[in-house]
Design a protein around this motif. Structure first.
Motif, PDB file in Angstrom:
ATOM      1  N   ASN A 135       0.827  -1.203   0.000  1.00  0.00           N
ATOM      2  CA  ASN A 135       0.000   0.000   0.000  1.00  0.00           C
ATOM      3  C   ASN A 135       0.864   1.257   0.000  1.00  0.00           C
ATOM      4  O   ASN A 135       0.559   2.230  -0.687  1.00  0.00           O
ATOM      5  N   ASN A 136       1.961   1.225   0.755  1.00  0.00           N
ATOM      6  CA  ASN A 136       2.855   2.379   0.806  1.00  0.00           C
ATOM      7  C   ASN A 136       3.590   2.562  -0.510  1.00  0.00           C
ATOM      8  O   ASN A 136       3.859   3.689  -0.922  1.00  0.00           O
ATOM      9  N   VAL A 137       3.939   1.457  -1.169  1.00  0.00           N
ATOM     10  CA  VAL A 137       4.599   1.555  -2.458  1.00  0.00           C
ATOM     11  C   VAL A 137       3.655   2.203  -3.471  1.00  0.00           C
ATOM     12  O   VAL A 137       4.053   3.077  -4.238  1.00  0.00           O
ATOM     13  N   LEU A 138       2.393   1.802  -3.453  1.00  0.00           N
ATOM     14  CA  LEU A 138       1.407   2.410  -4.341  1.00  0.00           C
ATOM     15  C   LEU A 138       1.259   3.900  -4.043  1.00  0.00           C
ATOM     16  O   LEU A 138       1.235   4.731  -4.966  1.00  0.00           O
ATOM     17  N   ILE A 150      10.011  13.590  -3.202  1.00  0.00           N
ATOM     18  CA  ILE A 150      10.808  13.107  -2.060  1.00  0.00           C
ATOM     19  C   ILE A 150       9.941  12.291  -1.115  1.00  0.00           C
ATOM     20  O   ILE A 150      10.348  11.228  -0.638  1.00  0.00           O
ATOM     21  N   ASP A 151       8.730  12.765  -0.845  1.00  0.00           N
ATOM     22  CA  ASP A 151       7.806  12.027   0.019  1.00  0.00           C
ATOM     23  C   ASP A 151       7.454  10.680  -0.596  1.00  0.00           C
ATOM     24  O   ASP A 151       7.387   9.665   0.106  1.00  0.00           O
ATOM     25  N   GLY A 152       7.239  10.653  -1.908  1.00  0.00           N
ATOM     26  CA  GLY A 152       6.935   9.391  -2.587  1.00  0.00           C
ATOM     27  C   GLY A 152       8.084   8.405  -2.504  1.00  0.00           C
ATOM     28  O   GLY A 152       7.876   7.209  -2.277  1.00  0.00           O
ATOM     29  N   ILE A 153       9.306   8.888  -2.662  1.00  0.00           N
ATOM     30  CA  ILE A 153      10.480   8.010  -2.568  1.00  0.00           C
ATOM     31  C   ILE A 153      10.620   7.451  -1.157  1.00  0.00           C
ATOM     32  O   ILE A 153      10.905   6.263  -0.977  1.00  0.00           O
ATOM     33  N   THR A 154      10.394   8.285  -0.153  1.00  0.00           N
ATOM     34  CA  THR A 154      10.517   7.795   1.226  1.00  0.00           C
ATOM     35  C   THR A 154       9.460   6.752   1.559  1.00  0.00           C
ATOM     36  O   THR A 154       9.701   5.884   2.397  1.00  0.00           O
ATOM     37  N   PHE A 202       8.651   4.350  -0.222  1.00  0.00           N
ATOM     38  CA  PHE A 202       9.160   3.048  -0.652  1.00  0.00           C
ATOM     39  C   PHE A 202       9.923   2.354   0.473  1.00  0.00           C
ATOM     40  O   PHE A 202       9.969   1.142   0.553  1.00  0.00           O
ATOM     41  N   PHE A 203      10.543   3.142   1.333  1.00  0.00           N
ATOM     42  CA  PHE A 203      11.456   2.587   2.333  1.00  0.00           C
ATOM     43  C   PHE A 203      10.943   2.656   3.759  1.00  0.00           C
ATOM     44  O   PHE A 203      11.400   1.910   4.615  1.00  0.00           O
ATOM     45  N   VAL A 204      10.033   3.569   4.044  1.00  0.00           N
ATOM     46  CA  VAL A 204       9.568   3.775   5.410  1.00  0.00           C
ATOM     47  C   VAL A 204       8.074   3.521   5.470  1.00  0.00           C
ATOM     48  O   VAL A 204       7.309   4.051   4.670  1.00  0.00           O
ATOM     49  N   ASN A 205       7.676   2.727   6.425  1.00  0.00           N
ATOM     50  CA  ASN A 205       6.258   2.487   6.674  1.00  0.00           C
ATOM     51  C   ASN A 205       5.809   3.483   7.744  1.00  0.00           C
ATOM     52  O   ASN A 205       6.329   3.464   8.859  1.00  0.00           O
ATOM     53  N   PRO A 206       4.865   4.385   7.434  1.00  0.00           N
ATOM     54  CA  PRO A 206       4.450   5.386   8.424  1.00  0.00           C
ATOM     55  C   PRO A 206       3.976   4.782   9.742  1.00  0.00           C
ATOM     56  O   PRO A 206       4.154   5.376  10.801  1.00  0.00           O
ATOM     57  N   SER A 207       3.388   3.602   9.716  1.00  0.00           N
ATOM     58  CA  SER A 207       2.951   2.986  10.971  1.00  0.00           C
ATOM     59  C   SER A 207       4.146   2.578  11.825  1.00  0.00           C
ATOM     60  O   SER A 207       4.059   2.572  13.051  1.00  0.00           O
ATOM     61  N   ASP A 208       5.279   2.265  11.206  1.00  0.00           N
ATOM     62  CA  ASP A 208       6.487   1.968  11.971  1.00  0.00           C
ATOM     63  C   ASP A 208       6.996   3.203  12.689  1.00  0.00           C
ATOM     64  O   ASP A 208       7.519   3.119  13.800  1.00  0.00           O
ATOM     65  N   LEU A 209       6.850   4.369  12.056  1.00  0.00           N
ATOM     66  CA  LEU A 209       7.264   5.615  12.701  1.00  0.00           C
ATOM     67  C   LEU A 209       6.399   5.891  13.937  1.00  0.00           C
ATOM     68  O   LEU A 209       6.894   6.383  14.930  1.00  0.00           O
TER      69      LEU A 209
END
Length: 171
Positions: free
Chosen positions: A5-8, A153-157, A159-166
């Protein structure tokens, strides 16, 4: 790597960022329409609140009514006005930059607490960067470029960071 979902969402943010850069005036116009419409809706809600609070507090009701009218007029003024939207964004960047610089300077004088000298320096640097960006945001073309770059930049991030992990890290 982030979830599907985050990649999309990342791909959509990158595409939207590119579209904003390719069509700058249309993008800023669209943003001003959406912001103006949202402020008009906020004003309508505040006016409705004024009628609902009349029996409980006349002063609060009048305050809601005045704020609602100001929001409706401001929303109408912002609705579709590229220059008004650029001015507003630039103003808020100057405003935020000013407070980042002041809070950064203040953190140098704090003797105790969690704020350190490094954080104060970062606040000053970010404040100066905000001021520089604000000087470019007056121009709708540069504003669209800033928004587009931020979206990419937000779109690229994403790919690597899951907001729920933050969110888990903060708790």
């Amino acid at each position: 790597m982030a979830e599907g979902n985050n990649v999309l969402m990342g791909i959509l943010a990158i595409i939207l960022g590119l579209l904003v850069i390719i069509f700058p005036i249309f993008s800023v116009f669209t943003a001003s329409v959406m912001a103006g419409f949202a402020i008009i809706l906020l004003g309508i809600w505040l006016v409705a609140q004024s009628f609902g609070t009349w029996s409980a507090s006349k002063g609060a009701s009048i305050a809601y009514l005045i704020l609602g009218i100001i929001a409706i007029v401001g929303g109408i003024g912002l609705f579709g006005s590229v220059l008004a939207f650029s001015w507003l964004v630039s103003f808020w960047l100057y405003f935020a930059g000013f407070f980042l610089i002041i809070s950064g300077i203040m953190s140098f004088f704090v003797k105790e607490g969690t704020t350190g000298k490094g954080i104060g320096g970062i606040g000053i640097i970010l404040g100066i960067l905000y001021m520089i960006l604000a000087s470019y945001a007056w121009n709708p073309y540069y504003l669209a470029l800033l928004i587009g770059i931020w979206l990419i930049i937000d779109g690229i991030t994403l790919f690597f960071v899951n907001p729920s992990d933050l969110m888990k890290m903060e708790n």
